[in-house]
Design a protein around this motif. Structure first.
Motif, PDB file in Angstrom:
ATOM      1  N   GLU A 273      22.745  48.261  33.571  1.00 36.22           N
ATOM      2  CA  GLU A 273      23.375  47.579  34.496  1.00 36.22           C
ATOM      3  C   GLU A 273      24.529  46.733  33.948  1.00 36.22           C
ATOM      4  O   GLU A 273      24.635  46.540  32.763  1.00 36.22           O
ATOM      5  CB  GLU A 273      22.335  46.286  35.029  1.00 36.22           C
ATOM      6  N   LEU A 274      25.822  46.857  34.841  1.00 40.34           N
ATOM      7  CA  LEU A 274      26.926  46.500  34.280  1.00 40.34           C
ATOM      8  C   LEU A 274      27.064  44.865  34.437  1.00 40.34           C
ATOM      9  O   LEU A 274      26.425  44.272  35.332  1.00 40.34           O
ATOM     10  CB  LEU A 274      28.120  47.115  35.005  1.00 40.34           C
ATOM     11  N   ALA A 275      27.666  44.379  33.535  1.00 31.76           N
ATOM     12  CA  ALA A 275      28.019  42.685  33.532  1.00 31.76           C
ATOM     13  C   ALA A 275      29.292  42.710  34.435  1.00 31.76           C
ATOM     14  O   ALA A 275      30.321  42.649  33.630  1.00 31.76           O
ATOM     15  CB  ALA A 275      27.924  42.228  32.171  1.00 31.76           C
ATOM     16  N   TRP A 276      29.406  42.140  35.690  1.00 38.83           N
ATOM     17  CA  TRP A 276      30.539  41.958  36.342  1.00 38.83           C
ATOM     18  C   TRP A 276      31.031  40.541  36.002  1.00 38.83           C
ATOM     19  O   TRP A 276      30.220  39.721  36.003  1.00 38.83           O
ATOM     20  CB  TRP A 276      30.145  42.246  37.661  1.00 38.83           C
ATOM     21  N   PHE A 277      32.423  40.438  35.913  1.00 39.04           N
ATOM     22  CA  PHE A 277      32.997  39.089  35.827  1.00 39.04           C
ATOM     23  C   PHE A 277      34.368  39.164  36.803  1.00 39.04           C
ATOM     24  O   PHE A 277      34.907  40.220  36.719  1.00 39.04           O
ATOM     25  CB  PHE A 277      33.335  38.763  34.417  1.00 39.04           C
ATOM     26  N   LYS A 278      34.788  37.979  37.255  1.00 43.21           N
ATOM     27  CA  LYS A 278      36.091  37.872  38.183  1.00 43.21           C
ATOM     28  C   LYS A 278      37.375  38.135  36.881  1.00 43.21           C
ATOM     29  O   LYS A 278      37.137  37.540  36.067  1.00 43.21           O
ATOM     30  CB  LYS A 278      36.006  37.013  38.825  1.00 43.21           C
ATOM     31  N   SER A 279      38.201  39.050  37.614  1.00 39.17           N
ATOM     32  CA  SER A 279      39.392  39.191  36.677  1.00 39.17           C
ATOM     33  C   SER A 279      40.079  37.991  36.722  1.00 39.17           C
ATOM     34  O   SER A 279      40.240  37.294  37.641  1.00 39.17           O
ATOM     35  CB  SER A 279      40.134  40.442  37.477  1.00 39.17           C
ATOM     36  N   SER A 280      40.734  37.683  35.542  1.00 36.39           N
ATOM     37  CA  SER A 280      41.510  36.666  35.293  1.00 36.39           C
ATOM     38  C   SER A 280      42.986  36.915  36.292  1.00 36.39           C
ATOM     39  O   SER A 280      43.770  35.756  36.483  1.00 36.39           O
ATOM     40  CB  SER A 280      42.034  36.451  34.116  1.00 36.39           C
ATOM     41  N   HIS A 281      43.153  37.872  36.738  1.00 38.50           N
ATOM     42  CA  HIS A 281      44.076  38.397  37.558  1.00 38.50           C
ATOM     43  C   HIS A 281      44.157  38.384  39.110  1.00 38.50           C
ATOM     44  O   HIS A 281      44.786  38.545  39.824  1.00 38.50           O
ATOM     45  CB  HIS A 281      45.004  39.801  37.335  1.00 38.50           C
ATOM     46  N   SER A 282      42.837  37.866  39.452  1.00 36.93           N
ATOM     47  CA  SER A 282      42.419  37.718  40.759  1.00 36.93           C
ATOM     48  C   SER A 282      43.091  36.575  41.402  1.00 36.93           C
ATOM     49  O   SER A 282      43.519  35.695  40.741  1.00 36.93           O
ATOM     50  CB  SER A 282      40.815  37.456  40.780  1.00 36.93           C
ATOM     51  N   ASP A 283      43.268  36.496  42.681  1.00 38.23           N
ATOM     52  CA  ASP A 283      43.812  35.342  43.371  1.00 38.23           C
ATOM     53  C   ASP A 283      42.969  34.357  43.483  1.00 38.23           C
ATOM     54  O   ASP A 283      41.904  34.274  43.929  1.00 38.23           O
ATOM     55  CB  ASP A 283      44.066  36.201  45.197  1.00 38.23           C
ATOM     56  N   SER A 284      43.566  33.144  43.251  1.00 35.74           N
ATOM     57  CA  SER A 284      42.713  31.946  43.371  1.00 35.74           C
ATOM     58  C   SER A 284      42.213  31.252  44.429  1.00 35.74           C
ATOM     59  O   SER A 284      41.255  30.528  44.562  1.00 35.74           O
ATOM     60  CB  SER A 284      43.547  30.867  42.647  1.00 35.74           C
ATOM     61  N   SER A 285      42.663  31.742  45.580  1.00 45.63           N
ATOM     62  CA  SER A 285      42.185  31.297  46.804  1.00 45.63           C
ATOM     63  C   SER A 285      41.349  32.329  47.325  1.00 45.63           C
ATOM     64  O   SER A 285      40.690  31.803  48.447  1.00 45.63           O
ATOM     65  CB  SER A 285      43.497  31.593  48.057  1.00 45.63           C
ATOM     66  N   GLY A 286      40.600  33.117  46.736  1.00 49.59           N
ATOM     67  CA  GLY A 286      39.301  33.778  47.059  1.00 49.59           C
ATOM     68  C   GLY A 286      39.662  35.150  47.956  1.00 49.59           C
ATOM     69  O   GLY A 286      38.783  35.546  48.450  1.00 49.59           O
ATOM     70  N   GLY A 287      40.937  35.140  48.381  1.00 50.97           N
ATOM     71  CA  GLY A 287      41.334  36.485  49.362  1.00 50.97           C
ATOM     72  C   GLY A 287      41.439  37.814  48.590  1.00 50.97           C
ATOM     73  O   GLY A 287      41.248  38.834  48.936  1.00 50.97           O
TER      74      GLY A 287
END
Length: 67
Positions: free
Chosen positions: A4-18
């Protein structure tokens, strides 16, 4: 993929959640000396139902350097 992969939110993701991208790393599992790690990407809004895109770690790093 057996582990199973350990997923995490990319630091380059939009902070507004979109525009959120989740990333997971997996080390190479081949016995070949030219094998390298893989980076897996998916849309965080869809979670486990999201289509996955996988790319060599060197290609992902090259992409990030151009942001």
């Amino acid at each position: 993929m057996s582990a199973e992969l350990a997923w995490f939110k990319s630091s380059h993701s939009d902070s507004s959640g979109g525009a959120c991208l989740e990333v997971a790393h997996s080390p190479h599992t081949s016995h070949h000396t030219d094998a390298e790690a893989t980076v897996h990407l998916r849309d965080s809004k869809l979670g486990v139902r999201s289509p996955r895109f996988s790319v060599a770690a060197s290609a992902w790093n090259a992409f990030l350097k151009r942001l």
